[in-house]
Design a protein around this motif. Structure first.
Motif, PDB file in Angstrom:
ATOM      1  N   CYS A 132       0.840  -1.093  -0.095  1.00  0.00           N
ATOM      2  CA  CYS A 132       0.111  -0.058   0.007  1.00  0.00           C
ATOM      3  C   CYS A 132       1.032   1.238  -0.069  1.00  0.00           C
ATOM      4  O   CYS A 132       2.194   1.294   0.396  1.00  0.00           O
ATOM      5  CB  CYS A 132      -0.741  -0.012   1.090  1.00  0.00           C
ATOM      6  SG  CYS A 132      -0.134   0.359   2.655  1.00  0.00           S
ATOM      7  N   TYR A 133       0.130   2.244  -0.769  1.00  0.00           N
ATOM      8  CA  TYR A 133       0.859   3.546  -0.456  1.00  0.00           C
ATOM      9  C   TYR A 133      -0.021   4.705  -0.266  1.00  0.00           C
ATOM     10  O   TYR A 133      -1.174   4.487  -0.391  1.00  0.00           O
ATOM     11  CB  TYR A 133       1.882   3.892  -1.700  1.00  0.00           C
ATOM     12  CG  TYR A 133       0.860   4.142  -3.065  1.00  0.00           C
ATOM     13  CD1 TYR A 133       0.740   5.255  -3.422  1.00  0.00           C
ATOM     14  CD2 TYR A 133       0.631   2.942  -3.788  1.00  0.00           C
ATOM     15  CE1 TYR A 133      -0.122   5.475  -4.586  1.00  0.00           C
ATOM     16  CE2 TYR A 133      -0.154   2.880  -4.861  1.00  0.00           C
ATOM     17  CZ  TYR A 133      -0.502   4.459  -5.283  1.00  0.00           C
ATOM     18  OH  TYR A 133      -1.356   4.490  -6.440  1.00  0.00           O
ATOM     19  N   GLU A 134       0.308   5.832   0.224  1.00  0.00           N
ATOM     20  CA  GLU A 134      -0.562   7.008   0.723  1.00  0.00           C
ATOM     21  C   GLU A 134      -0.175   8.095  -0.348  1.00  0.00           C
ATOM     22  O   GLU A 134       1.104   8.350  -0.661  1.00  0.00           O
ATOM     23  CB  GLU A 134      -0.259   7.603   1.799  1.00  0.00           C
ATOM     24  CG  GLU A 134      -1.355   8.457   2.315  1.00  0.00           C
ATOM     25  CD  GLU A 134      -1.108   8.912   3.741  1.00  0.00           C
ATOM     26  OE1 GLU A 134      -1.670   9.960   4.160  1.00  0.00           O
ATOM     27  OE2 GLU A 134      -0.133   8.212   4.459  1.00  0.00           O
ATOM     28  N   ARG A 135      -1.541   8.675  -0.850  1.00  0.00           N
ATOM     29  CA  ARG A 135      -1.274   9.728  -1.989  1.00  0.00           C
ATOM     30  C   ARG A 135      -2.531  10.655  -1.678  1.00  0.00           C
ATOM     31  O   ARG A 135      -3.669  10.357  -1.659  1.00  0.00           O
ATOM     32  CB  ARG A 135      -1.328   9.093  -3.351  1.00  0.00           C
ATOM     33  CG  ARG A 135      -1.248  10.258  -4.576  1.00  0.00           C
ATOM     34  CD  ARG A 135       0.198  10.779  -4.521  1.00  0.00           C
ATOM     35  NE  ARG A 135       1.273   9.722  -4.619  1.00  0.00           N
ATOM     36  CZ  ARG A 135       1.450   9.259  -5.831  1.00  0.00           C
ATOM     37  NH1 ARG A 135       1.047   9.536  -6.865  1.00  0.00           N
ATOM     38  NH2 ARG A 135       2.639   8.251  -5.777  1.00  0.00           N
ATOM     39  N   ASN A 136      -2.116  11.948  -1.330  1.00  0.00           N
ATOM     40  CA  ASN A 136      -3.200  12.808  -1.233  1.00  0.00           C
ATOM     41  C   ASN A 136      -4.264  12.580  -0.253  1.00  0.00           C
ATOM     42  O   ASN A 136      -5.421  12.646  -0.009  1.00  0.00           O
ATOM     43  CB  ASN A 136      -4.074  13.430  -2.134  1.00  0.00           C
ATOM     44  CG  ASN A 136      -3.063  13.846  -3.331  1.00  0.00           C
ATOM     45  OD1 ASN A 136      -1.965  14.460  -3.034  1.00  0.00           O
ATOM     46  ND2 ASN A 136      -3.337  13.660  -4.586  1.00  0.00           N
ATOM     47  N   GLY A 137      -3.612  11.864   0.936  1.00  0.00           N
ATOM     48  CA  GLY A 137      -4.363  11.450   2.154  1.00  0.00           C
ATOM     49  C   GLY A 137      -5.298  10.161   1.899  1.00  0.00           C
ATOM     50  O   GLY A 137      -5.926   9.771   2.738  1.00  0.00           O
TER      51      GLY A 137
END
Length: 751
Positions: free
Chosen positions: A127-132
């Protein structure tokens, strides 16, 4: 379904069975893959084509569902349906983006280990986080860079790729950035005022921790405790957090060999370490282990004993291997007994004493090896010319003499090789317990001090008494503060003696002990015992003891119990039915089974009969009292028994005298012995044994008069007693309570 590749023919798409023509090639995605055939979903048109595995140009094991392939189209001769031939696997298109940081959410199951069914690839997810927002991608083992295994929680970075045929996005070129932080173990090696240090169990390194990170009773934490913790980075340094205690012995730093090795000390530990010395293992031992010469390190804690090691010492040791860095060192080092044969040091023998000289490398020898004296093997005979006087203490000495008196040496005159000589002797060198007097003939050996050459007589033993000297035997009957009484050998009288006449320590004397003494007359022609010496125990009576046990009653106690009587001996009358009923037999201190027991007049006893050797008189012996009474009360560490002794109707006892450690209660029936304190004249119970338990205490109901009185009282009765509040309680500051804050107060200091 069977398939024959020879049935292929050209259907206008340029595909031939022998693959010699150059037809138009298409692309697609493997949609289904079985053991010998599969199906392809075309990318440029809505078509699903069959293909045989023999038409794949490459390693069939590497072909999987979802792979992009390029192929030509031909037709089946039997059915005329289009099929795919000349398959080639093509690489997926990479998205031209920079690497993305993420975390492994679900690792690839380790139990599969690449053994999945054909066409089924084991997958994991990151998983990764992008713009919350958090996005999830799948990955396969082929997407991992390097020979590493990813676990859930690992930090990774990767590229994203999109399959142009299916539109599915997955992670590719995954690189491990940081493994998931696991719990570490260690041992607390130092504690300070608000922080401490832990020696880590995974690397040879210490780590800092603050007491606020310890999860437990901080008062119980001490150096040497096993702990587990989590490592975090703060201000660019690693610190231990969430520190918790582990069971003792959980953390093990080293493995110690069972086998013992031998070697030679090559370098010793300096007694005074230098300023630049930082090596915790400065010592060295050379040894040959497994046909290889090795030099092992050791430190101060590795010596088994506190012996001072020198270079060249032969030692035995075990090998300790550190689990963290595999460092080997010598431990449990013990010096071998034969090492002193190889070293050039000078050895001396002596006994431990308080001297200024400093002894090192001390070796314990068998007891008796070191002697300051040499004793002659020959025995000599001489005559006592001067009696030795033992040392006396204030207890032994007469009150009028006051101070303690040192021991005085005696003298023995003997003749050797025609030469008459005199030798000193001391009271401690006497044998057999007999006290030699002036003129006694004695046998002795000569002892010579090695340092000074001074001679003295030792092992002095009496051969013959001097003419006119008569030593008598007796038995200690009474011991007071500074005097006592001796029961004569005939058990019919008692002789006074003062402690100043005791040869030896009075504290070693007990009631019933056999002593040797001489008689003398003092002031007023009163007879007393002198030169009282404790000797080996002898029977006061012959072995002619009857086996019959009699039951009797004490008619007259010993004079030590009742000083008002004139006769010393006590008297017992047989009370049981039989021919001997009513007969009386005397007894003395020797006849008591417990010499300290205080027999009172009227007490019931069991006893046997014996015959005195000197007089032929029959006396009572092995006397055991038969006492039973009830416990009146128990108060903490002592109590009282309802038993009349003299003028007192209660008998004191201490709880330590209760057998089997039982807790007695009021009303318990007990058996016991009565002992008389010779110095205070008071009796107490000993050897208290509970026979039966008394009734349990029951709450006593209120008397009827009180119950009737309460029933007659009513609240309306003006004459009834009642509690009336005169004023409300107030504090020192005239308030309803104490408003002044309480604080510690030091004695002698006022605010």
């Amino acid at each position: 379904m069977s398939f024959d590749p020879s049935l292929l023919h050209n259907n206008g798409h340029g595909g031939f069975a022998n693959g010699t023509s150059m037809g138009v090639r298409e692309t697609g995605v493997v949609e289904k893959l079985l053991a010998s055939y599969g199906f392809i979903q075309c990318s440029e048109r809505q078509a699903r084509l069959f293909f045989h595995c023999s038409q794949y140009n490459g390693n069939l094991q590497e072909l999987k569902i979802g792979d992009d392939v390029e192929f030509e189209v031909s037709s089946d001769r039997r059915t005329g349906k289009p099929i795919a031939v000349k398959l080639v696997k093509i690489k997926a298109e990479m998205l031209p983006e920079e690497r993305i940081s993420g975390q492994v959410v679900s690792a690839i199951p380790s139990h599969l280990d690449g053994k999945s069914a054909p066409g089924q690839v084991p997958t994991g997810s990151v998983c990764y986080e992008r713009n919350g927002e958090v996005f999830y991608l799948t990955y396969t083992p082929e997407d991992i860079e390097g020979n590493v295994t990813l676990d859930t929680g690992d930090k990774v970075c990767f590229h994203m790729e999109t399959n142009k045929h299916t539109g599915a996005v997955s992670a590719h070129n995954i690189v491990l950035v940081k493994k998931k932080q696991s719990r570490c173990q260690g041992v607390v090696c130092a504690t300070k005022e608000a922080f401490g240090f832990i020696e880590r169990g995974d690397v040879v390194k210490e780590i800092f921790f603050h007491y606020s990170e310890f999860k437990g009773d901080l008062e119980a934490l001490q150096a040497g405790d096993d702990v587990e913790f989590t490592i975090k980075e703060r201000n660019g340094k690693e610190v231990a957090t969430d520190v918790r205690l582990l069971p003792q012995g959980t953390v093990i730093f080293e493995d110690i060999s069972i086998e013992t090795f031998e070697g030679t000390v090559a370098k010793v530990i300096p007694k005074v370490p230098t300023k630049n010395q930082n090596d915790p293992l400065p010592g060295r031992i050379s040894a040959r282990i497994n046909f290889t010469d090795k030099e092992l390190l050791f430190g101060e804690k590795d010596t088994k004993s506190k012996v001072t090691l020198l270079e060249g010492d032969h030692v035995q040791f075990n090998i300790s291997t550190d689990r963290r860095d595999k460092l080997e060192r010598a431990t449990n080092i013990d010096i071998l007994p034969d090492t002193f044969h190889f070293t050039k040091e000078t050895r001396e023998m002596d006994m431990l004493s308080a001297q200024r000289n400093h002894a090192v490398r001390i070796k314990k020898l068998p007891k008796g090896t070191v002697s300051f004296h040499t004793q002659s093997e020959l025995c000599f005979v001489g005559v006592v010319e001067k009696e030795a006087v033992p040392a006396t203490t204030n207890k032994n000495s007469s009150p009028s003499k006051g101070k303690e008196k040192d021991a005085e040496e005696g003298e023995i005159v003997y003749e050797a090789s025609g030469v008459k000589s005199t030798l000193p002797y001391y009271f401690k060198d006497l044998e057999g317990g007999a006290y030699p007097q002036l003129g006694d003939k004695v046998e002795f050996s000569i002892s010579e001090v090695k340092r000074t050459g001074q001679q003295s007589a030792v092992s002095v033993r009496i051969l013959n008494r001097a003419v006119g000297t008569k030593r008598l035997l007796g038995y200690i009957a009474t011991l007071k503060d500074n005097f006592g009484f001796i029961e004569t050998a005939n058990h019919d009288q008692e002789i006074f003696f003062h402690y100043s006449e005791v040869c030896g320590d009075v504290d070693n004397m007990d009631l019933g002990d056999t002593v040797e003494y001489t008689l003398s007359k003092g002031k007023g022609n009163k007879i007393s015992a002198e030169k009282v010496t404790k000797v080996a125990a002898v029977n006061g009576v012959e072995e002619d003891v009857s086996n019959t046990m009699f039951l009797g009653k004490v008619v007259r106690p010993l004079r030590s119990v009742d000083p008002s009587q004139t006769d010393y001996q006590g008297l017992i009358e047989i009370t049981e039915e039989g021919a001997s009923k009513g007969q009386s037999y005397p007894f003395g201190i020797v006849g008591m089974a417990n010499k300290g027991d205080c027999l009172q007049k009227g007490e019931m006893v069991k006893f046997q009969l014996c015959t005195v050797a000197q007089t032929g008189q029959k006396m009572a012996c092995n006397i055991v009292p038969q006492r039973r009474a009830l416990v009146e009360c128990v108060k903490d560490q002592f109590g009282f028994i309802t038993y009349e002794v003299g003028e007192s109707k209660k008998l004191f006892f201490h709880v330590k005298e209760v057998q089997d450690g039982l807790e007695l209660q009021a009303g318990d029936e007990v058996e016991f012995s009565v002992i008389l304190n010779q110095r205070t004249g008071k009796c107490s119970a000993c050897n208290v044994r509970r026979v039966s338990e008394g009734p349990k205490p029951v709450a006593t109901p209120r008397p009827d008069r009180l119950v009737n009185r309460l029933k007659s009282i009513t609240l309306d009765d003006t004459n009834a007693p009642r509690l009336v509040i005169i004023r409300q309680p107030r504090g020192p500051d005239n308030s309803k309570g104490f408003n002044v804050e309480r604080k510690s107060h030091q004695p002698g200091v006022t605010d």
